[in-house]
Design a protein around this motif. Structure first.
Motif, PDB file in Angstrom:
ATOM      1  N   GLU A 168       8.901   5.678  -0.989  1.00 24.84           N
ATOM      2  CA  GLU A 168       7.693   5.822  -0.169  1.00 24.84           C
ATOM      3  C   GLU A 168       6.764   6.920  -0.671  1.00 24.84           C
ATOM      4  OE1 GLU A 168       8.892   4.840   4.357  1.00 24.84           O
ATOM      5  OE2 GLU A 168       9.933   6.569   3.501  1.00 24.84           O
ATOM      6  N   ALA A 169       7.178   7.671  -1.697  1.00 24.31           N
ATOM      7  CA  ALA A 169       6.439   8.866  -2.089  1.00 24.31           C
ATOM      8  C   ALA A 169       4.997   8.567  -2.461  1.00 24.31           C
ATOM      9  CB  ALA A 169       7.154   9.556  -3.250  1.00 24.31           C
ATOM     10  N   LYS A 170       4.791   7.455  -3.191  1.00 24.18           N
ATOM     11  CA  LYS A 170       3.401   7.178  -3.590  1.00 24.18           C
ATOM     12  C   LYS A 170       2.523   6.817  -2.380  1.00 24.18           C
ATOM     13  CE  LYS A 170       4.976   2.616  -5.157  1.00 24.18           C
ATOM     14  NZ  LYS A 170       5.053   1.735  -6.349  1.00 24.18           N
ATOM     15  N   PHE A 171       3.121   6.166  -1.381  1.00 21.58           N
ATOM     16  CA  PHE A 171       2.343   5.861  -0.165  1.00 21.58           C
ATOM     17  C   PHE A 171       2.105   7.135   0.651  1.00 21.58           C
ATOM     18  CE2 PHE A 171       4.892   1.971  -1.022  1.00 21.58           C
ATOM     19  CZ  PHE A 171       3.846   1.147  -1.406  1.00 21.58           C
ATOM     20  N   ILE A 172       3.123   8.005   0.669  1.00 20.45           N
ATOM     21  CA  ILE A 172       2.967   9.281   1.365  1.00 20.45           C
ATOM     22  C   ILE A 172       1.895  10.125   0.682  1.00 20.45           C
ATOM     23  CG2 ILE A 172       4.108  11.464   1.919  1.00 20.45           C
ATOM     24  CD1 ILE A 172       6.686   9.887   2.343  1.00 20.45           C
ATOM     25  N   SER A 223     -11.277  12.919  14.027  1.00 20.19           N
ATOM     26  CA  SER A 223     -10.351  13.419  13.004  1.00 20.19           C
ATOM     27  C   SER A 223      -8.908  13.090  13.368  1.00 20.19           C
ATOM     28  CB  SER A 223     -10.528  14.932  12.845  1.00 20.19           C
ATOM     29  OG  SER A 223     -11.845  15.246  12.446  1.00 20.19           O
ATOM     30  N   ILE A 224      -8.568  13.213  14.628  1.00 21.82           N
ATOM     31  CA  ILE A 224      -7.206  12.880  15.078  1.00 21.82           C
ATOM     32  C   ILE A 224      -6.911  11.403  14.840  1.00 21.82           C
ATOM     33  CG2 ILE A 224      -5.719  12.683  17.110  1.00 21.82           C
ATOM     34  CD1 ILE A 224      -7.088  15.206  18.198  1.00 21.82           C
ATOM     35  N   LEU A 225      -7.852  10.542  15.239  1.00 21.12           N
ATOM     36  CA  LEU A 225      -7.632   9.112  15.080  1.00 21.12           C
ATOM     37  C   LEU A 225      -7.618   8.693  13.616  1.00 21.12           C
ATOM     38  CD1 LEU A 225      -9.875   7.730  17.986  1.00 21.12           C
ATOM     39  CD2 LEU A 225      -7.390   8.042  17.959  1.00 21.12           C
ATOM     40  N   SER A 226      -8.498   9.279  12.812  1.00 19.87           N
ATOM     41  CA  SER A 226      -8.552   8.928  11.384  1.00 19.87           C
ATOM     42  C   SER A 226      -7.254   9.289  10.677  1.00 19.87           C
ATOM     43  CB  SER A 226      -9.728   9.648  10.720  1.00 19.87           C
ATOM     44  OG  SER A 226     -10.935   9.263  11.302  1.00 19.87           O
ATOM     45  N   SER A 227      -6.790  10.506  10.936  1.00 19.73           N
ATOM     46  CA  SER A 227      -5.546  10.926  10.283  1.00 19.73           C
ATOM     47  C   SER A 227      -4.348  10.121  10.792  1.00 19.73           C
ATOM     48  CB  SER A 227      -5.323  12.422  10.490  1.00 19.73           C
ATOM     49  OG  SER A 227      -5.390  12.754  11.869  1.00 19.73           O
ATOM     50  N   SER A 228      -4.363   9.734  12.072  1.00 21.75           N
ATOM     51  CA  SER A 228      -3.276   8.902  12.602  1.00 21.75           C
ATOM     52  C   SER A 228      -3.274   7.533  11.940  1.00 21.75           C
ATOM     53  CB  SER A 228      -3.420   8.748  14.121  1.00 21.75           C
ATOM     54  OG  SER A 228      -3.331   9.992  14.774  1.00 21.75           O
ATOM     55  N   LEU A 280      -3.284  12.592   1.096  1.00 18.36           N
ATOM     56  CA  LEU A 280      -4.602  12.858   0.504  1.00 18.36           C
ATOM     57  C   LEU A 280      -5.713  12.562   1.505  1.00 18.36           C
ATOM     58  CD1 LEU A 280      -6.296  13.568  -1.989  1.00 18.36           C
ATOM     59  CD2 LEU A 280      -6.209  11.138  -2.629  1.00 18.36           C
ATOM     60  N   ILE A 281      -5.587  11.422   2.201  1.00 21.80           N
ATOM     61  CA  ILE A 281      -6.579  11.092   3.234  1.00 21.80           C
ATOM     62  C   ILE A 281      -6.503  12.103   4.381  1.00 21.80           C
ATOM     63  CG2 ILE A 281      -7.279   9.358   4.914  1.00 21.80           C
ATOM     64  CD1 ILE A 281      -6.220   7.225   3.017  1.00 21.80           C
ATOM     65  N   PHE A 282      -5.281  12.449   4.792  1.00 26.87           N
ATOM     66  CA  PHE A 282      -5.090  13.402   5.893  1.00 26.87           C
ATOM     67  C   PHE A 282      -5.767  14.734   5.588  1.00 26.87           C
ATOM     68  CE2 PHE A 282      -2.863  16.565   8.352  1.00 26.87           C
ATOM     69  CZ  PHE A 282      -2.600  15.945   9.560  1.00 26.87           C
ATOM     70  N   CYS A 283      -5.514  15.271   4.386  1.00 37.14           N
ATOM     71  CA  CYS A 283      -6.115  16.568   4.023  1.00 37.14           C
ATOM     72  C   CYS A 283      -7.630  16.472   3.917  1.00 37.14           C
ATOM     73  CB  CYS A 283      -5.526  17.048   2.692  1.00 37.14           C
ATOM     74  SG  CYS A 283      -3.771  17.478   2.787  1.00 37.14           S
ATOM     75  N   SER A 284      -8.132  15.357   3.401  1.00 36.17           N
ATOM     76  CA  SER A 284      -9.585  15.183   3.278  1.00 36.17           C
ATOM     77  C   SER A 284     -10.251  15.162   4.649  1.00 36.17           C
ATOM     78  CB  SER A 284      -9.885  13.878   2.523  1.00 36.17           C
ATOM     79  OG  SER A 284      -9.328  13.911   1.227  1.00 36.17           O
ATOM     80  N   VAL A 285      -9.598  14.481   5.607  1.00 36.73           N
ATOM     81  CA  VAL A 285     -10.161  14.399   6.961  1.00 36.73           C
ATOM     82  C   VAL A 285     -10.261  15.784   7.586  1.00 36.73           C
ATOM     83  CG1 VAL A 285      -9.693  13.614   9.313  1.00 36.73           C
ATOM     84  CG2 VAL A 285      -9.482  12.021   7.407  1.00 36.73           C
ATOM     85  N   GLY A 290      -1.227   3.446   8.464  1.00 34.94           N
ATOM     86  CA  GLY A 290      -1.567   2.375   7.530  1.00 34.94           C
ATOM     87  C   GLY A 290      -0.959   2.552   6.155  1.00 34.94           C
ATOM     88  N   CYS A 291      -1.038   3.755   5.598  1.00 34.85           N
ATOM     89  CA  CYS A 291      -0.576   3.958   4.226  1.00 34.85           C
ATOM     90  C   CYS A 291       0.944   3.900   4.100  1.00 34.85           C
ATOM     91  CB  CYS A 291      -1.095   5.290   3.690  1.00 34.85           C
ATOM     92  SG  CYS A 291      -2.875   5.360   3.495  1.00 34.85           S
ATOM     93  N   ILE A 292       1.646   4.421   5.085  1.00 36.36           N
ATOM     94  CA  ILE A 292       3.102   4.482   4.981  1.00 36.36           C
ATOM     95  C   ILE A 292       3.767   3.198   5.460  1.00 36.36           C
ATOM     96  CG2 ILE A 292       5.158   5.690   5.806  1.00 36.36           C
ATOM     97  CD1 ILE A 292       3.529   8.256   5.889  1.00 36.36           C
ATOM     98  N   PHE A 293       3.274   2.588   6.535  1.00 35.38           N
ATOM     99  CA  PHE A 293       4.000   1.494   7.161  1.00 35.38           C
ATOM    100  C   PHE A 293       3.418   0.109   6.870  1.00 35.38           C
ATOM    101  CE2 PHE A 293       5.148   5.175   9.713  1.00 35.38           C
ATOM    102  CZ  PHE A 293       6.533   5.035   9.775  1.00 35.38           C
ATOM    103  N   SER A 294       2.198   0.012   6.409  1.00 36.74           N
ATOM    104  CA  SER A 294       1.671  -1.331   6.135  1.00 36.74           C
ATOM    105  C   SER A 294       2.450  -2.062   5.031  1.00 36.74           C
ATOM    106  CB  SER A 294       0.182  -1.252   5.778  1.00 36.74           C
ATOM    107  OG  SER A 294      -0.022  -0.408   4.669  1.00 36.74           O
ATOM    108  N   PRO A 295       2.889  -1.402   3.924  1.00 39.17           N
ATOM    109  CA  PRO A 295       3.700  -2.139   2.938  1.00 39.17           C
ATOM    110  C   PRO A 295       5.017  -2.643   3.528  1.00 39.17           C
ATOM    111  CG  PRO A 295       2.843  -0.124   1.997  1.00 39.17           C
ATOM    112  CD  PRO A 295       2.586  -0.058   3.468  1.00 39.17           C
ATOM    113  N   LYS A 296       5.664  -1.826   4.368  1.00 36.07           N
ATOM    114  CA  LYS A 296       6.919  -2.258   4.981  1.00 36.07           C
ATOM    115  C   LYS A 296       6.693  -3.398   5.953  1.00 36.07           C
ATOM    116  CE  LYS A 296       9.345   2.167   4.577  1.00 36.07           C
ATOM    117  NZ  LYS A 296      10.130   3.212   5.271  1.00 36.07           N
ATOM    118  N   CYS A 297       5.631  -3.307   6.741  1.00 42.76           N
ATOM    119  CA  CYS A 297       5.326  -4.374   7.697  1.00 42.76           C
ATOM    120  C   CYS A 297       4.995  -5.682   6.958  1.00 42.76           C
ATOM    121  CB  CYS A 297       4.170  -3.969   8.601  1.00 42.76           C
ATOM    122  SG  CYS A 297       4.594  -2.663   9.777  1.00 42.76           S
ATOM    123  N   TYR A 298       4.376  -5.562   5.832  1.00 43.13           N
ATOM    124  CA  TYR A 298       4.044  -6.748   5.032  1.00 43.13           C
ATOM    125  C   TYR A 298       5.314  -7.482   4.632  1.00 43.13           C
ATOM    126  CZ  TYR A 298       2.638  -9.490   0.986  1.00 43.13           C
ATOM    127  OH  TYR A 298       2.433 -10.502   0.082  1.00 43.13           O
TER     128      TYR A 298
END
Length: 634
Positions: free
Chosen positions: A556-560, A593-598, A565-570, A603-611
């Motif tokens: 999962e490291a690459k998704f994390i 900011s709370i909703l964007s980071s959530s 990266l998005i979290f820190c940018s937000v 999306g980044c961590i769990f969407s590949p698994k859900c797919y």
């Protein structure tokens, strides 16, 4: 020009004045005196057993004639013999002086020897020490009252730009010394101040009338002997009477009409001033409208006066009121602030009530944010349900299943804490909204950090003779999550114990609004919470970045890495945006900011698994994951 020599060939009584003197006003005074004496003598109740008489002499504004007339008063009638008087039945009790102080002084030179009091028409003259013991009484009201009447008249019509013409004598000097400071003090200044020579004869007056043909027709005039007026004297012997304001109406045939339009009553403590403008007939040159006499036009509401350097103070510029101030009257010297609960209108001439503002559930922005928050929580809940349904599948078990559940639970609660930010601020909401957000997000980010650390340690533990095997397991992951979360909880506890947030009212940040907000109590502690959260995010990003290419059954490291990266940018963009906004939009920025980071974490961590779980279930088996691991190793 050679001065005329005085001749002693003829008796002074026989002297003839070459020019005819026509002074209508002086003649009216003589008639008034004669009328008053006649009325007193005919009324036995006024001065019983006393008969008044009088002798009238014309000084012709001449010093020699003044002395001559004074000596005649002190001599036997019909014959000028100084210091000799045989008709003792005519007892001289007082001398009525002239209209000018100069005449009164000449008379005083002689009659002070005999201790005879003198009655003056104006203010008692300024005398040297030799005349200090002489008594003076005034036949008309004090000149200062006339000056007050003139001042009230100018102020009533707002005539602040005037010209001053005075006669070069004591009266003119006294007028300047007394009147000019009064005018300056009351905001009246002068276009010019001109002195004209003293006039004696008719031709002089005729020339002056031609010179002043276009001057005003309103004049102040003494009316102390008007029938029906009450007459009294003060303790100084000065006459206490009023003044009529008379409108002189001129006609083309050079005739005129006097119309009383107002009055100054000196017998009231405030010197009452009354005028009836409807009865005034203005000169034809003014188009029958009130003439305007100002240096510059009036400053309307919304503007204030600014003095121009080098010109009289009543000449000014009109400057718009600065932001936040108003002027609601004409010609105001300065603008003033509206009350705290009001703000200036667009024209800055009226204070309108401020609108109470807060991020409400009912408004479109509030509805949108609530919808996004509930949607994010709902999606997270569905993912959590899916993962629990496929609890024993390899993709769910990969990379610490318990951390996955803890991360999903944190992401479920993060959007819900947004609801504490919306609505009218209240005590508990203000107290816990930032602390709840900080602790829940710290739990989520620390879970991500624990996942990244687990991947790194698992790879290092596979090397022969590695000592890292004892660190691999749930114990380390739980320790990371618990310690990181407790650290944030400790910061929040210190915040609540020292400077807790509270509901507040901001009257000043937004001009047109009263902002209901949560005061953070301590801004320093607020940024400590954000700073610690940012520190965890950066550490998680760094660890995940270095672990992104490590082989694993499901790395999962690459998704994390991408999610962090998005979290820190937000949150890096949040700080300047938050500081540059005001009111309810500050709250909206933090919610966004709370909703964007959530969403980024979910999306980044769990969407590949859900797919894989939902759309590619055939890949969710051990053989496929081992095959993928071997390919990554090769």
């Amino acid at each position: 020009m050679r001065a005329e020599l005085t001749s002693f060939k003829h008796h002074p009584n026989e002297a003839v004045i070459e020019e005819s003197v026509v002074l209508t006003k002086n003649y009216q005074h003589v008639l008034a005196l004669a009328f008053a004496v006649k009325q007193i003598n005919e009324n036995s109740h006024l001065l019983p057993n006393v008969t008044l008489g009088f002798h009238i002499y014309d000084t012709t504004f001449n010093t020699k004639q003044t002395y001559h007339a004074t000596l005649k008063l002190l001599s036997t009638s019909r014959r000028l013999i100084p210091n000799y008087k045989c008709d003792t039945w005519n007892n001289l009790v007082a001398v009525v002086g002239g209209l000018e102080s100069e005449t009164s002084l000449h008379i005083a030179t002689i009659i002070q020897i005999y201790n005879i009091p003198q009655v003056t028409y104006g203010s008692a003259p300024d005398m040297s020490d030799e005349f200090k013991g002489l008594s003076f009484y005034q036949m008309v009201p004090n000149e200062n009252f006339q000056y007050t009447g003139i001042l009230k008249l100018l102020l009533h019509f707002r005539w602040t730009w005037v010209g001053i013409i005075t006669v070069e004598d004591d009266n003119g000097e006294r007028f300047e010394q007394t009147m000019l400071p009064m005018l300056w003090k009351n905001g009246i200044c002068f276009d010019f101040i001109k002195k004209i020579p003293k006039m004696t004869y008719f031709n002089d007056y005729f020339n002056l009338i031609q010179l002043m043909w276009k001057t005003f027709d309103i004049v102040m005039e003494s009316k102390a002997n008007t029938a029906g007026d009450k007459i009294s004297f003060d303790h100084n012997g000065a006459l206490e009477a009023g003044f009529d304001i008379v409108n002189w109406i001129t006609f083309p045939n050079q005739s005129f009409l006097r119309v009383k339009v107002g009055k100054v009553n000196l017998q009231t403590p405030v010197k009452e001033f009354t005028i009836n403008e409807s009865t005034i007939t203005w000169h034809i040159g003014f188009n029958q409208t009130l003439p305007i006499s100002v240096c510059t036009d009036s400053c309307h509401s919304g503007y204030h006066k600014k003095r121009i350097e080098g010109v009289p103070f009543c000449c000014h510029d009109c400057i718009p009121c600065p932001e936040g101030k108003i002027s609601n009257q004409k010609d105001m010297n300065d603008c003033f602030w509206c009350p705290e609960d009001r703000h200036p209108n667009e024209d800055r001439d009226f204070c309108t009530p401020k609108v109470v503002s807060f991020l409400a559930f009912e408004e479109p922005l509030g509805i949108s944010l609530v919808t996004c928050a509930l949607s994010c929580s709902l999606i997270t809940a569905l993912v959590l349900v899916a993962f629990m349904k496929y609890h024993d599948t390899p993709i769910v078990k990969a990379n610490n299943r318990n951390l996955t559940y803890l991360l999903l639970l944190s992401l479920l609660l993060c959007p819900l804490c947004v609801l504490l930010f919306i609505g009218r601020p209240w005590i508990l909401g203000c107290l816990f909204r930032q602390t709840a957000f900080g602790i829940i997000f710290s739990m989520a980010v620390s879970s991500v950090l624990a996942k990244s650390v687990t991947v790194v340690l698992a790879f290092m533990a596979t090397k022969p003779g590695s000592k890292m095997r004892k660190w691999v397991g749930k114990r380390l992951a739980n320790t990371i999550v618990l310690s990181c979360s407790l650290m944030q909880a400790g910061i929040c506890a210190i915040w609540l114990a020292t400077s807790p947030p509270f509901p507040d009212v901001d009257m000043h940040s937004v001009t047109e609004e009263i902002i209901l907000e949560c005061n953070e109590g301590s801004v320093t502690m607020f940024y400590c919470v954000l700073g610690y959260l940012g520190f965890l995010a950066i550490v998680s990003f760094t660890v995940a970045f270095f672990a992104r290419k490590l082989p694993d059954s499901f790395n999962e490291a690459k998704f994390i890495t991408f999610s962090m990266l998005i979290f820190c940018s937000v949150w890096l963009s949040f700080v300047p945006t938050y500081l540059s906004t005001k009111g309810k939009y500050m709250v909206a920025v933090e919610i966004f900011s709370i909703l964007s980071s959530s969403f980024s974490l979910l999306g980044c961590i769990f969407s590949p698994k859900c797919y894989i779980i939902v759309l590619r279930p055939e890949l969710n088996n051990r053989e496929q994951l081992l095959r993928k691991k071997n390919l990554n190793t090769i």
